[in-house]
Motif scaffolding. Structure first.
Motif, mmCIF file in Angstrom:
data_model
loop_
_atom_site.group_PDB
_atom_site.id
_atom_site.type_symbol
_atom_site.label_atom_id
_atom_site.label_comp_id
_atom_site.label_asym_id
_atom_site.label_seq_id
_atom_site.Cartn_x
_atom_site.Cartn_y
_atom_site.Cartn_z
ATOM 1 N N THR A 1 0.850 -1.197 0.000
ATOM 2 C CA THR A 1 0.000 0.000 0.000
ATOM 3 C C THR A 1 0.880 1.241 0.000
ATOM 4 O O THR A 1 1.834 1.340 0.788
ATOM 5 C CB THR A 1 -0.916 0.019 1.235
ATOM 6 N N ASP A 2 0.587 2.191 -0.903
ATOM 7 C CA ASP A 2 1.335 3.456 -0.951
ATOM 8 C C ASP A 2 0.358 4.616 -0.919
ATOM 9 O O ASP A 2 -0.847 4.436 -1.105
ATOM 10 C CB ASP A 2 2.210 3.504 -2.208
ATOM 11 N N ASN A 3 0.896 5.797 -0.681
ATOM 12 C CA ASN A 3 0.049 6.986 -0.629
ATOM 13 C C ASN A 3 0.096 7.778 -1.923
ATOM 14 O O ASN A 3 -0.196 8.979 -1.947
ATOM 15 C CB ASN A 3 0.459 7.874 0.548
ATOM 16 N N GLY A 4 0.476 7.093 -3.010
ATOM 17 C CA GLY A 4 0.505 7.745 -4.307
ATOM 18 C C GLY A 4 -0.878 7.822 -4.932
ATOM 19 O O GLY A 4 -1.868 7.344 -4.366
ATOM 20 N N PRO A 5 -0.949 8.375 -6.137
ATOM 21 C CA PRO A 5 -2.262 8.546 -6.787
ATOM 22 C C PRO A 5 -2.871 7.231 -7.265
ATOM 23 O O PRO A 5 -4.084 7.124 -7.416
ATOM 24 C CB PRO A 5 -1.949 9.463 -7.971
ATOM 25 N N GLY A 6 -2.039 6.216 -7.502
ATOM 26 C CA GLY A 6 -2.577 4.916 -7.896
ATOM 27 C C GLY A 6 -3.071 4.867 -9.330
ATOM 28 O O GLY A 6 -2.779 5.734 -10.155
ATOM 29 N N ILE A 7 -3.826 3.834 -9.616
ATOM 30 C CA ILE A 7 -4.370 3.599 -10.952
ATOM 31 C C ILE A 7 -5.885 3.682 -10.868
ATOM 32 O O ILE A 7 -6.506 3.127 -9.956
ATOM 33 C CB ILE A 7 -3.957 2.199 -11.474
#
Length: 468
Positions: free
Chosen positions: A393-399
């Motif tokens: 799990t990351d805090n990026g914008p994702g897909i």
């Protein structure tokens, strides 16, 4: 010997030799049984003649002047003596020999002989003989009582009849055995004909012709045809996938290589120091992209190869994930990235290919670090029933959810995300998907309630998998 070895090494030869062995064993058993019954039949036939002659001798006994006498039945004895020597002895009620050969002994029981002829095997004058004994009551003798008649016959005729009958039966057995082996050979040849037909069809095919084999065969060979067609279908699928992969790889490599060539040309003609530095930076970035793309292509090919040929081994999942984390975090470069790891168990064992599994987890982390532009990454391992979940799990914008299916397809560029972050080459998550499928698992995406983006690697949890 080599010719026999080659013959015995064929399916036809093995089957025919097995049938010949069974037939020969059966024929030998039948020959032994036939010999036994031929002997019994000859024994019974000549015992009947011997009994008849013995009864006739007994019937020709008479008493003259109170003394027992015999009128030999020449016809009956001559029938027995056609092939053999015949001997006889008559003993009156006093135990005196009144006719025949005094030294002809009989072990027959007198009580049994009173009921009818009693047979026994013996030897007389160093010859094997068959002996029949019968008793007859003679009341006219001075001493009324039982007289005994013994008739012996040599066994030459019996043996000759046994041999003749055995020879005839053995000849018939031999002919039938030979006929069975020849018929078996013809039947095997005919039965193997569809295999030869299949062989000729496959041998005549062009290597590029991967159509299913269509041939009329017996129902027993449909399984072979099905297996061959299944193999051809898998081979066609694999070749198609490799051709598509090669075409996609060539297309993907062509663009950055062309850009690299153009940047070198521009750098060669540039004189402004500031522009030279900018073009060198762009050249370094393009070169890094080419290197990363080449590495992913090689990794993808490696994963596909290992999935097909490498057997699974026991793998400890917790230490493997920690090892991948230690190698992957430095890729963040100068960015300050916070990483956390959580597992409910100290050790989790499962059957897997460690190298492919490392590659999958590494690509999931790279997706978060390099393309998600995240500065917080949480990795966890948890059990859910009969599955294990490795979640990144990351805090990026994702897909975006509408692109989740495309993200798992090779070379599917997603373009700009909603937050302006550009997607990668389209191989990283495809590699993850390939590895999970090979392990009987899957890849899922999720949008946690607290924000960010999650890649979930689902692995089957073997029954009784050790965990501490």
């Amino acid at each position: 010997m080599r010719r026999f070895d080659r013959f015995a090494g064929t399916l036809f030869g093995r089957t025919l030799l097995f049938i010949a062995l069974v037939v020969a064993t059966g024929a030998a058993a039948l020959a032994i049984i036939a010999r036994f019954y031929a002997g019994v039949a000859a024994e019974r036939a000549y015992d009947q003649l011997l009994a008849g002659a013995t009864i006739q001798v007994a019937e020709n006994l008479y008493v003259q002047g109170g003394v027992l006498a015999l009128s030999p039945p020449v016809a009956a004895l001559s029938t027995l003596s056609r092939y053999d020597s015949v001997y006889y002895k008559v003993i009156d009620s006093r135990g005196m020999v009144v006719a025949g050969y005094p030294d002809l002994d009989s072990a027959a029981n007198l009580a049994a002989a009173k009921q009818g002829p009693v047979f026994a095997n013996g030897s007389y004058q160093n010859k094997p003989v068959r002996i029949a004994t019968i008793a007859r009551y003679m009341p006219e003798e001075r001493t009324p009582g039982w007289a005994s008649v013994t008739v012996a016959q040599t066994t030459n005729a019996r043996q000759q009849l046994t041999n003749e009958m055995s020879f005839k039966v053995w000849t018939l057995i031999l002919l039938m055995s030979a006929l069975a082996i020849v018929a078996s050979a013809l039947a095997i040849r005919r039965g193997l004909r569809p295999l030869a037909q299949i062989e000729s069809i496959i041998a005549a095919r062009d290597p590029a012709d991967l159509r299913p084999v269509a041939v009329e065969t017996p129902s027993e060979m449909q399984a072979i045809i099905g297996a061959i067609n299944g193999l051809i279908a898998r081979l066609a699928e694999r070749i198609t996938a490799m051709q598509r992969f090669i075409a996609d790889a060539a297309h993907q490599m062509r663009t950055p290589l062309a850009r690299l060539d153009a940047q070198i040309e521009l750098l060669d003609s540039e004189t402004n120091p500031a522009q030279v530095a900018a073009r060198l930076a762009a050249l370094r970035k393009t070169s890094s992209d080419v290197g990363r793309l080449t590495g992913q292509l090689l990794n993808h090919a490696m994963v596909i190869h290992r999935n097909e040929v490498i057997p699974f081994q026991p793998v400890e999942l917790v230490s493997l994930v920690k090892e991948v984390l230690g190698r992957s975090i430095p890729l963040a470069g100068e960015r300050d990235v916070r990483v956390s790891f959580e597992s409910g168990c100290k050790q989790i064992w499962l059957s897997a290919d460690a190298i492919s599994l490392q590659e999958a987890i590494s690509n999931a982390l790279h997706n978060a670090l390099l393309h998600g532009k995240a500065d917080t990454i949480d990795v966890s391992i948890a059990g859910h029933g009969d599955t294990l979940h490795v979640t990144v799990t990351d805090n990026g914008p994702g897909i975006a959810p509408e692109n989740w299916d495309a993200a798992l397809r090779p070379f599917s560029r997603l373009g700009e995300t909603g937050q302006g972050t550009r997607a990668g080459s389209g191989l990283g998550l495809a590699i993850v998907d390939e590895v999970m499928k090979a392990h009987g698992g899957s890849v899922h995406f999720a949008l946690p309630p607290s924000g960010g983006f999650s890649v979930v690697l689902v692995l089957p949890r073997p029954p009784g998998a050790g965990s501490e």
